[in-house]
Design a protein around this motif. Structure first.
Motif, PDB file in Angstrom:
ATOM      1  N   ARG A 148      49.720  48.547  30.816  1.00 39.82           N
ATOM      2  CA  ARG A 148      48.910  48.045  31.922  1.00 39.82           C
ATOM      3  C   ARG A 148      47.790  47.169  31.377  1.00 39.82           C
ATOM      4  NH1 ARG A 148      48.957  49.863  37.168  1.00 39.82           N
ATOM      5  NH2 ARG A 148      46.923  50.875  37.097  1.00 39.82           N
ATOM      6  N   GLY A 149      47.243  46.362  32.263  1.00 41.76           N
ATOM      7  CA  GLY A 149      46.184  45.456  31.856  1.00 41.76           C
ATOM      8  C   GLY A 149      44.871  46.190  31.607  1.00 41.76           C
ATOM      9  N   ARG A 150      44.003  45.538  30.832  1.00 39.56           N
ATOM     10  CA  ARG A 150      42.650  46.069  30.607  1.00 39.56           C
ATOM     11  C   ARG A 150      41.900  46.135  31.944  1.00 39.56           C
ATOM     12  NH1 ARG A 150      38.399  47.730  30.634  1.00 39.56           N
ATOM     13  NH2 ARG A 150      36.568  47.357  29.365  1.00 39.56           N
ATOM     14  N   PHE A 151      42.162  45.143  32.807  1.00 39.19           N
ATOM     15  CA  PHE A 151      41.506  45.098  34.113  1.00 39.19           C
ATOM     16  C   PHE A 151      42.564  45.207  35.209  1.00 39.19           C
ATOM     17  CE2 PHE A 151      38.914  42.573  31.178  1.00 39.19           C
ATOM     18  CZ  PHE A 151      37.778  43.366  31.194  1.00 39.19           C
ATOM     19  N   ILE A 152      42.409  46.224  36.042  1.00 44.37           N
ATOM     20  CA  ILE A 152      43.348  46.438  37.142  1.00 44.37           C
ATOM     21  C   ILE A 152      42.724  45.824  38.401  1.00 44.37           C
ATOM     22  CG2 ILE A 152      44.703  48.124  38.437  1.00 44.37           C
ATOM     23  CD1 ILE A 152      45.201  48.246  35.398  1.00 44.37           C
ATOM     24  N   LYS A 209      46.800  32.118  40.490  1.00 46.49           N
ATOM     25  CA  LYS A 209      45.873  31.918  39.356  1.00 46.49           C
ATOM     26  C   LYS A 209      46.319  32.713  38.126  1.00 46.49           C
ATOM     27  CE  LYS A 209      42.801  29.683  41.896  1.00 46.49           C
ATOM     28  NZ  LYS A 209      42.324  28.333  41.694  1.00 46.49           N
ATOM     29  N   LEU A 210      46.890  33.885  38.363  1.00 47.45           N
ATOM     30  CA  LEU A 210      47.235  34.747  37.217  1.00 47.45           C
ATOM     31  C   LEU A 210      48.708  34.616  36.813  1.00 47.45           C
ATOM     32  CD1 LEU A 210      45.322  38.029  38.243  1.00 47.45           C
ATOM     33  CD2 LEU A 210      44.587  36.289  36.614  1.00 47.45           C
ATOM     34  N   HIS A 211      49.491  33.971  37.663  1.00 47.51           N
ATOM     35  CA  HIS A 211      50.933  33.795  37.395  1.00 47.51           C
ATOM     36  C   HIS A 211      51.662  35.132  37.276  1.00 47.51           C
ATOM     37  CE1 HIS A 211      49.991  29.607  36.864  1.00 47.51           C
ATOM     38  NE2 HIS A 211      49.127  29.926  35.920  1.00 47.51           N
ATOM     39  N   ILE A 212      51.222  36.086  38.045  1.00 50.43           N
ATOM     40  CA  ILE A 212      51.924  37.375  38.116  1.00 50.43           C
ATOM     41  C   ILE A 212      52.033  37.779  39.583  1.00 50.43           C
ATOM     42  CG2 ILE A 212      51.344  38.273  35.830  1.00 50.43           C
ATOM     43  CD1 ILE A 212      49.043  39.849  37.111  1.00 50.43           C
ATOM     44  N   GLU A 244      52.503  43.661  38.466  1.00 53.09           N
ATOM     45  CA  GLU A 244      52.810  43.000  37.194  1.00 53.09           C
ATOM     46  C   GLU A 244      51.555  42.846  36.349  1.00 53.09           C
ATOM     47  OE1 GLU A 244      56.671  40.464  38.752  1.00 53.09           O
ATOM     48  OE2 GLU A 244      54.873  39.364  38.123  1.00 53.09           O
ATOM     49  N   THR A 245      51.811  42.625  35.056  1.00 56.70           N
ATOM     50  CA  THR A 245      50.726  42.535  34.078  1.00 56.70           C
ATOM     51  C   THR A 245      50.839  41.204  33.344  1.00 56.70           C
ATOM     52  OG1 THR A 245      50.666  44.930  33.839  1.00 56.70           O
ATOM     53  CG2 THR A 245      49.771  43.663  32.009  1.00 56.70           C
ATOM     54  N   THR A 281      46.339  43.567  35.340  1.00 58.60           N
ATOM     55  CA  THR A 281      47.447  44.063  36.160  1.00 58.60           C
ATOM     56  C   THR A 281      47.022  43.857  37.605  1.00 58.60           C
ATOM     57  OG1 THR A 281      48.189  45.709  34.568  1.00 58.60           O
ATOM     58  CG2 THR A 281      48.759  46.120  36.868  1.00 58.60           C
ATOM     59  N   PHE A 282      47.948  43.397  38.437  1.00 58.10           N
ATOM     60  CA  PHE A 282      47.605  43.155  39.841  1.00 58.10           C
ATOM     61  C   PHE A 282      48.357  44.130  40.742  1.00 58.10           C
ATOM     62  CE2 PHE A 282      47.977  41.563  44.044  1.00 58.10           C
ATOM     63  CZ  PHE A 282      46.739  41.018  44.294  1.00 58.10           C
TER      64      PHE A 282
END
Ligand code: FES
Length: 170
Positions: A83-87, A111-114, A118-119, A126-127
C-alpha cells in the motif's frame, strides 16, 4: 479463490524479511486465538500481509494457508498488496456524491494515473473510494491518512497532491 488471491499477491511481491514476522509470532505464539492479532501485527510491520509472510504464519501457527487467506480476504482491514505511504480516501456517500465527489474522484485518477484501490508504482499513494465518512456537512470530503479535507474542489486536489509530494516517505 484463495489460490488465485495468493497468486495475485505473489506477482507483485517484493522481497520480505521473515525475521520481522518471527518476532511478532514469538510474542503471540502461546496465546489462544492468536491468528487475528498475529495477522494484524504483521500487517502493521510490513504495511500489508505479504504472501510469504501469510504462509510463514500458517506454518508456525500450524493452520492451513487457506484458513489464513480466508481471514485475509474476509476482513476489509487486511491488504494483500503493498500500500502507499499516503492513503487517499474520497467519500462517495450520498451527500458527497451530490456535492461533486465523482469529479473529485476523476481528478485524483487523472493526476495520479491510478484507479480505485490502486497504488502508484513509487508506493507514495493508494487511492480508495469510501462510503460515508460521517462528516456530510463538509461534503465533498477527502482524507489523506488521518487528515481531513472538506468542501473539496478540483483545485484542492492539486494542492493536496503538491503538499503530499513534498512529504517524506517514512
Ligand atoms: S456522504 Fe460523505 S461524509 Fe457523509
Amino acid at each position: 479463490m484463495s489460490e488465485a488471491v495468493a497468486q495475485q499477491a505473489e506477482e507483485q511481491e517484493p522481497e520480505v524479511d521473515l525475521s520481522i514476522a518471527d518476532k511478532v509470532i514469538d510474542k503471540y505464539i502461546d496465546l489462544p486465538g492468536n491468528l487475528m492479532p498475529v495477522l494484524q501485527a504483521v500487517q502493521d510491520e510490513y504495511g500489508y500481509v505479504p504472501r510469504k509472510v501469510a504462509e510463514h504464519v500458517a506454518e508456525r501457527l500450524n493452520v492451513y494457508p487457506s484458513q489464513i487467506y480466508g481471514v485475509l480476504t474476509f476482513y476489509a482491514q487486511f491488504h494483500l498488496k503493498p500500500r502507499g505511504r499516503f492513503i487517499i480516501r474520497v467519500c462517495v456517500g450520498t451527500a458527497c456524491h451530490v456535492s461533486g465527489a465523482p469529479r473529485i474522484v476523476e481528478t485524483f485518477f487523472d493526476k495520479l494515473h491510478i484507479g480505485h484501490a490502486e497504488t502508484t508504482p513509487d508506493l507514495r499513494y493508494t487511492f480508495e473510494k469510501v462510503a460515508c465518512l460521517g462528516a456530510c456537512g463538509m461534503a465533498p470530503l477527502a482524507m489523506v491518512n488521518d487528515d481531513t479535507f472538506g468542501k473539496m474542489t478540483v483545485q484542492k486536489v492539486d494542492e493536496i497532491i503538491a503538499e503530499y509530494n513534498q512529504r517524506p516517505m517514512k
